[in-house]
Design a protein around this motif. Structure first.
Motif, short mmCIF file in Angstrom:
data_model
loop_
_atom_site.label_atom_id
_atom_site.label_comp_id
_atom_site.label_asym_id
_atom_site.label_seq_id
_atom_site.Cartn_x
_atom_site.Cartn_y
_atom_site.Cartn_z
N MET A 1 0.85 -1.20 0.00
CA MET A 1 0.00 0.00 0.00
C MET A 1 0.87 1.23 0.00
O MET A 1 0.77 2.12 -0.84
N ARG A 2 1.80 1.27 0.99
CA ARG A 2 2.77 2.35 1.08
C ARG A 2 3.60 2.45 -0.21
O ARG A 2 3.86 3.53 -0.72
N LEU A 5 1.74 4.11 -3.05
CA LEU A 5 1.63 5.56 -2.85
C LEU A 5 2.96 6.23 -3.14
O LEU A 5 3.02 7.27 -3.79
N VAL A 73 -2.45 10.78 4.39
CA VAL A 73 -2.57 11.55 5.63
C VAL A 73 -1.20 12.09 6.02
O VAL A 73 -0.19 11.74 5.43
N ALA A 74 -1.21 12.95 7.05
CA ALA A 74 0.02 13.48 7.65
C ALA A 74 0.96 14.05 6.58
O ALA A 74 0.51 14.79 5.72
N ASP A 76 2.30 12.94 3.92
CA ASP A 76 1.89 12.68 2.54
C ASP A 76 0.79 13.65 2.12
O ASP A 76 0.82 14.22 1.02
N ILE B 250 0.21 5.79 10.58
CA ILE B 250 -0.93 6.23 9.77
C ILE B 250 -0.57 6.40 8.30
O ILE B 250 -1.45 6.36 7.45
N THR B 251 0.71 6.58 8.00
CA THR B 251 1.08 6.67 6.58
C THR B 251 1.48 5.31 6.02
O THR B 251 1.93 5.21 4.89
N GLY B 252 1.34 4.26 6.83
CA GLY B 252 1.59 2.92 6.32
C GLY B 252 3.06 2.55 6.21
O GLY B 252 3.44 1.67 5.45
N ARG B 253 3.94 3.26 6.96
CA ARG B 253 5.37 2.94 6.88
C ARG B 253 5.78 1.85 7.85
O ARG B 253 6.94 1.50 7.92
#
Ligand code: ATP
Ligand code: MG
Lengths: 223, 255
Positions: A1-2, A5, A73-74, A76, B250-253
């Motif tokens: 997912m990351r 993006l 979010v954040a 990004d 929350i950013t999926g890292r």
């Protein structure tokens, strides 16, 4: 997912960098055409008007796509939102460069007109601000962005000085009125480019620090 | 925590061990009244454990040992002498899978009040009506009150479970992944219901769906490995979190 993006964001980065380079070069061309009395270059810039507009649409589409599909979010999210704003500023700067070229051709219609010396000083500073802020954007350099905000007031001062000279010129040589009016507009255009560079600097600070600094005394000496 | 700083529930140095396993570590959390607080974090970080502490459901787990304080309106619910029935009436729990009793709709909703001593049929009917209205079920079910609860759709069952809680006039609603068994449309309805309920109740929700936390909650708390890493207004957490671990999650890292 990351990973997906990140791939999208990399692509967006390339797009906005390409656009930055193009806009920087347009401003450079517009300034050179004016200061070196080069009407061919000015005309070429006017004819090439669509290039940045297309880039702007590409960047905007890419941003909307990322927002809709990845719901960032954040950091990004702040990056995408800042790119959307910077995209607007770049497009406006490109428009202004073209307007400068149009005014430049009208100035050349008055062969005897001497340009105020401050105009070249201004064009150097404005180009430096733009280059600095676009570099800062690549390096996420908040310090450099703050310096760009500070430099804005020097350009404002030079702009006022040009206006004063234009007024004097009109009194001395009323027959040059039309061309002098164009000089005033060009000076105003340069000052607007500096404003947009400052906007970009403020968006960059927001992107990195998550703090909206627009209209705050810390970076603006306007108010 | 919130603009006026009011707190409905506050945990202080809350620690929980399951046998030798340290599941909650020095959790200090404040839950504002009449708002939705969401707890997010990776699987196994202790979200459900923390939620269950808030009405002492962990007491039912033999190995669980709790230290610290949990203040409900300033009074420590971990203190000796706390009346469990009264606590569970004030702080109710909705589970991931709708779990209506195998009874009629009416009997499900009137169950709590009857346990608490309300036996007047007319008053019970009034309570059932207003509890079903509160969850938007009344219009659909008013002529089907004798129907078996398990014949309802999953969304209706979940709403019914919420009605069952509302019927005993609680103050706090705990919800552990209340939408994970529902489709997106039903999820949207239940989120809308939560927003409405938050006008009268304090809601704490555990969710794996970060977009859900962002959409519905006023305050978000992020947990990791048994610790509360950060908690604050949801818009701050999702736009500019303070802690790097929150940002990474929350950013999926993560991981
Ligand atoms: N009854 C129990 N006995 C022993 N260990 C338990 C018990 N319940 C939970 N745990 C452990 O405590 C930790 C926290 O569990 P908890 O269920 O609170 O996590 P969670 O954040 O709700 O996870 P999930 O997102 O998967 O629901 C996990 O490591 C889990 O294995
Ligand atoms: Mg859980």
């Amino acid at each position: 997912m990351r990973i997906l993006l990140e791939r999208e964001i990399d692509r967006l980065k390339k797009l906005i960098l390409g656009m930055s380079a193009e806009v920087e070069s347009e401003v450079h061309t517009a300034c050179n055409a004016l200061l070196q009395r080069d009407d061919k270059t000015a005309q070429a810039l006017i004819d090439d008007v669509d290039k940045v507009d297309t880039m702007e649409l590409d960047v905007e589409e890419e941003c909307l796509k990322i927002l809709a599909l990845h719901q960032p979010v954040a950091a990004d999210l702040r990056y995408i939102v800042s790119v959307m704003k910077i995209n607007r500023d770049l497009e406006r700067i490109s428009d202004i460069a073209v307007h400068m070229a149009e005014r430049t051709l009208k100035i050349f219609a008055e062969p005897d007109l001497l340009l105020p010396a401050q105009l070249s000083d201004m064009s150097v500073r404005v180009q430096a601000m733009l280059k600095k802020v676009l570099d800062a954007f690549v390096r996420l350099d908040v310090e450099a962005a703050r310096n760009v905000c500070m430099a804005d007031s020097e350009v404002d001062t030079l702009n006022r000085e040009v206006l004063r000279q234009v007024k004097e010129g009109v009194l001395r040589k009323p027959e040059q009125f039309d061309a002098l009016l164009q000089v005033m507009h060009v000076s105003r255009h340069l000052e607007r480019i500096a404003d947009h560079a400052t906007n970009i600097a403020e968006d960059l600070i927001y992107m990195v620090e998550g703090r909206i600094v627009r209209h705050s005394p810390e970076v603006s000496d306007k108010g | 925590m919130t603009d006026n700083g009011q707190v409905k529930i506050r945990t202080e140095r809350l620690n929980l061990h399951y046998g030798a396993f340290h599941a909650l570590k020095d959790v200090d959390m404040a839950v504002p009244p009449r708002m939705i607080t969401s707890i997010i974090g990776p699987s196994g970080c202790g979200k459900s454990t923390l939620l269950r502490c808030l009405n002492r459901m962990n007491d039912l787990i033999g190995t669980a040992r709790v230290t610290g304080r949990i203040l409900l309106d300033g009074k420590d619910i971990l203190a000796g002498g706390t009346a469990m029935t009264s606590l569970r009436r004030r702080v109710g729990m909705v589970f991931q899978r709708p779990n209506p009793f195998p009874l009629s709709v009416f009997d499900n909703v009137s169950y709590g009040p009857r346990v608490h001593g309300e036996l007047d049929r007319r008053r019970l009917a009034g309570i059932v009506e207003s509890a079903l209205r509160a969850t938007g079920l009344w219009e659909t079910l008013k002529d089907r009150l004798n129907e078996h609860a398990l014949s309802l759709s999953p969304e209706q069952q979940q709403r019914l479970c919420i009605s069952r809680l509302v019927a005993v006039e609680p103050e706090v609603l705990l919800m552990d992944e209340p939408c994970s068994a529902l489709d997106p449309i039903a999820t949207g309805h239940v989120e809308d219901l939560m927003k409405n309920l938050a006008q009268n109740y304090t809601i704490v929700i555990v969710t794996h769906n970060m977009q859900q936390a962002a959409r519905v909650s006023d305050v978000t708390a992020f947990m990791y490995l048994g610790r509360l890493i950060e908690s604050g207004p949801t818009k701050d957490i999702f736009v500019k979190p303070k802690e790097k671990q929150t940002e990474d999650y929350i950013t999926g890292r993560f991981g």
